[in-house]
Design a protein around this motif. Structure first.
Motif, short mmCIF file in Angstrom:
data_model
loop_
_atom_site.label_atom_id
_atom_site.label_comp_id
_atom_site.label_asym_id
_atom_site.label_seq_id
_atom_site.Cartn_x
_atom_site.Cartn_y
_atom_site.Cartn_z
N TRP A 1 0.89 -1.09 0.15
CA TRP A 1 0.13 -0.12 -0.06
C TRP A 1 0.86 1.29 0.00
CZ3 TRP A 1 -0.42 4.12 3.26
CH2 TRP A 1 -1.48 5.07 2.93
N GLY A 2 0.34 2.34 -0.84
CA GLY A 2 1.12 3.43 -0.75
C GLY A 2 2.17 3.89 -1.65
N GLU A 3 2.35 2.69 -2.62
CA GLU A 3 3.18 2.66 -3.56
C GLU A 3 2.39 1.94 -5.17
OE1 GLU A 3 6.90 0.73 -3.04
OE2 GLU A 3 7.19 1.94 -1.45
N GLY A 4 2.63 3.07 -6.20
CA GLY A 4 1.93 2.46 -7.44
C GLY A 4 0.49 2.86 -7.58
N ASN A 5 -0.16 2.13 -8.25
CA ASN A 5 -1.64 2.39 -8.35
C ASN A 5 -2.46 1.08 -8.19
OD1 ASN A 5 -1.49 1.04 -10.83
ND2 ASN A 5 -1.14 2.93 -11.86
N ALA A 6 -3.82 1.10 -8.74
CA ALA A 6 -4.60 -0.27 -8.76
C ALA A 6 -4.31 -1.25 -9.41
CB ALA A 6 -6.05 0.32 -8.70
N THR A 7 -3.52 -1.06 -10.49
CA THR A 7 -3.23 -2.23 -11.49
C THR A 7 -1.93 -3.08 -10.83
OG1 THR A 7 -1.57 -0.64 -12.51
CG2 THR A 7 -3.83 -0.82 -13.33
N THR A 8 -1.97 -4.14 -11.33
CA THR A 8 -0.94 -5.21 -10.91
C THR A 8 0.06 -5.60 -11.89
OG1 THR A 8 -2.15 -7.38 -11.57
CG2 THR A 8 -2.85 -6.28 -9.17
N GLY A 9 -0.26 -5.32 -12.99
CA GLY A 9 0.82 -5.78 -14.24
C GLY A 9 0.41 -7.28 -14.79
N LYS A 10 -0.43 -7.93 -14.03
CA LYS A 10 -0.62 -9.31 -14.26
C LYS A 10 -0.96 -9.60 -15.83
CE LYS A 10 0.25 -10.79 -10.14
NZ LYS A 10 -0.84 -11.11 -9.38
N ASP A 11 -0.72 -10.98 -16.39
CA ASP A 11 -1.13 -11.20 -17.85
C ASP A 11 -2.66 -10.95 -17.94
OD1 ASP A 11 1.41 -11.83 -18.25
OD2 ASP A 11 1.30 -13.90 -18.16
N GLY A 12 -3.23 -10.19 -18.89
CA GLY A 12 -4.44 -10.05 -19.26
C GLY A 12 -5.05 -9.05 -18.84
N GLU A 13 -4.56 -8.09 -17.77
CA GLU A 13 -5.05 -7.19 -17.17
C GLU A 13 -5.12 -6.02 -18.09
OE1 GLU A 13 -4.66 -5.26 -12.65
OE2 GLU A 13 -2.76 -4.89 -14.21
N SER A 14 -4.13 -5.47 -18.76
CA SER A 14 -4.32 -4.25 -19.68
C SER A 14 -5.20 -4.59 -20.86
CB SER A 14 -2.90 -4.29 -20.22
OG SER A 14 -2.61 -5.13 -20.93
N ASP A 15 -5.28 -5.92 -21.09
CA ASP A 15 -6.35 -6.41 -22.40
C ASP A 15 -7.56 -6.09 -21.79
OD1 ASP A 15 -6.88 -7.25 -25.02
OD2 ASP A 15 -7.52 -8.97 -24.10
N TYR A 16 -8.02 -6.61 -20.58
CA TYR A 16 -9.32 -6.57 -19.81
C TYR A 16 -9.67 -5.05 -19.81
CZ TYR A 16 -12.43 -6.67 -15.92
OH TYR A 16 -13.49 -6.56 -15.23
N ILE A 17 -8.76 -4.09 -19.41
CA ILE A 17 -9.17 -2.70 -19.25
C ILE A 17 -9.47 -2.17 -20.71
CG2 ILE A 17 -8.22 -0.45 -18.60
CD1 ILE A 17 -6.28 -1.95 -16.56
N LYS A 18 -8.65 -2.40 -21.46
CA LYS A 18 -9.01 -1.75 -22.90
C LYS A 18 -10.20 -2.44 -23.47
CE LYS A 18 -7.00 -2.00 -27.69
NZ LYS A 18 -8.15 -2.51 -28.40
#
Length: 289
Positions: free
Chosen positions: A170-187
């Motif tokens: 907590w306190g570093e970075g944002n709500a994303t994790t960088g895991k496989d499939g996450e960015s594609d899911y968001i898009k």
């Protein structure tokens, strides 16, 4: 007297505080409606002394583990709904959030979530399971009880949403994790939901807490340490907020670390309402600077 003093100090400590890591005021001004597509919480809700400490279960949590463990999926589902309702009701909110039913009944989005969950389920089945006995196995079991298991970043999500695990700190970075499939899911979610942005919430510190307890008996509430991010088309995050709180407005009795299961739903609803309050307050405060 010493115990009472400790409780007073803890009460002062468990006030909320947080920060805005990033905000693009110009971009946010164009955002009128968002949809929550991630609302990740721990798979099990335990007692913690401090929600901001990574997976740090309290001594009370260890004692009560067999009696009071909240189901993460249920907690996430109730809290998310309450969060959305509270944000939309808040006159200071600069945007509206699509309600749960609207998102859940979008057939293209439902298929997207199903595909991701099916893929995750197949990967879990295919993953090799290694059993360890002797001293090493015992140590891992003990570490798991203390909250330092290798599975500590596993998460639960509300009904109808995908999840990609918990933030590591907590306190570093944002709500994303960088895991496989996450960015594609968001898009893809942005494309099919027809909103100006998507909101991701990663509440790695969701936990039971004590408002005033002596020996595990007193009043129980919930605490949080969360990251929230709004992402617009192109995958750009325009708002990243870190926030936490130690208790909510709702409390219920706890005896020897055991919380009445019939009160947990109200605790989870109050958790979402408190999160909305802290989130909007942080956003508005930053916008006014």
């Amino acid at each position: 007297m010493k115990s009472m003093l400790s409780l007073l100090v803890l009460a002062l400590f468990l006030t909320s505080c947080g920060s805005t890591q990033k905000i693009d005021k110009k971009a946010l001004a164009k955002v009128k409606k968002v949809a929550v597509i991630v609302y990740s919480v721990p798979q099990k809700i335990d007692f913690r002394d401090d929600p901001t400490k990574e997976n740090e279960v309290s001594l009370l949590g260890m004692i009560a583990k067999a009696f009071t463990v909240g189901e993460g999926s249920k907690a996430a589902t109730l809290s998310q709904k309450a969060f959305i309702h509270a944000v939309n009701k808040n006159k200071n909110s600069p945007f509206k959030i699509a309600n749960c039913k609207e998102v859940r009944e979008n057939k293209a989005f439902a298929k997207l979530v199903k595909d991701i969950n099916d893929k995750a389920a197949k990967a879990a089945v295919a993953a090799p399971k290694k059993k360890e006995g002797g001293m090493m196995g015992w140590m891992k079991k003990a570490n798991s009880m203390m909250g330092s298991s290798s599975a500590k970043n596993l998460s639960s999500a509300p009904v109808g949403l995908a999840s990609f695990g918990l933030a590591t700190q907590w306190g570093e970075g944002n709500a994303t994790t960088g895991k496989d499939g996450e960015s594609d899911y968001i898009k893809k979610a942005l494309d099919v939901l027809g909103v100006d942005g998507v909101l991701l919430i990663n509440d790695l510190g969701y936990s039971f807490s004590c408002k005033a307890c002596i020996g595990g008996t007193g009043a129980a509430s919930t605490g949080s340490a969360f990251h929230a991010s709004i992402i617009t088309k192109g995958g750009k995050s325009i708002l990243d907020v870190n926030q936490w709180f130690g208790t909510t407005s709702f409390s219920t009795g706890v005896v020897s670390g055991i919380v009445n299961p019939l009160s947990q739903d109200k605790m989870f609803v109050a958790h979402g309402e408190k999160m909305a309050e802290e989130f909007i307050e942080q956003v508005v405060e930053t916008l006014e600077k």
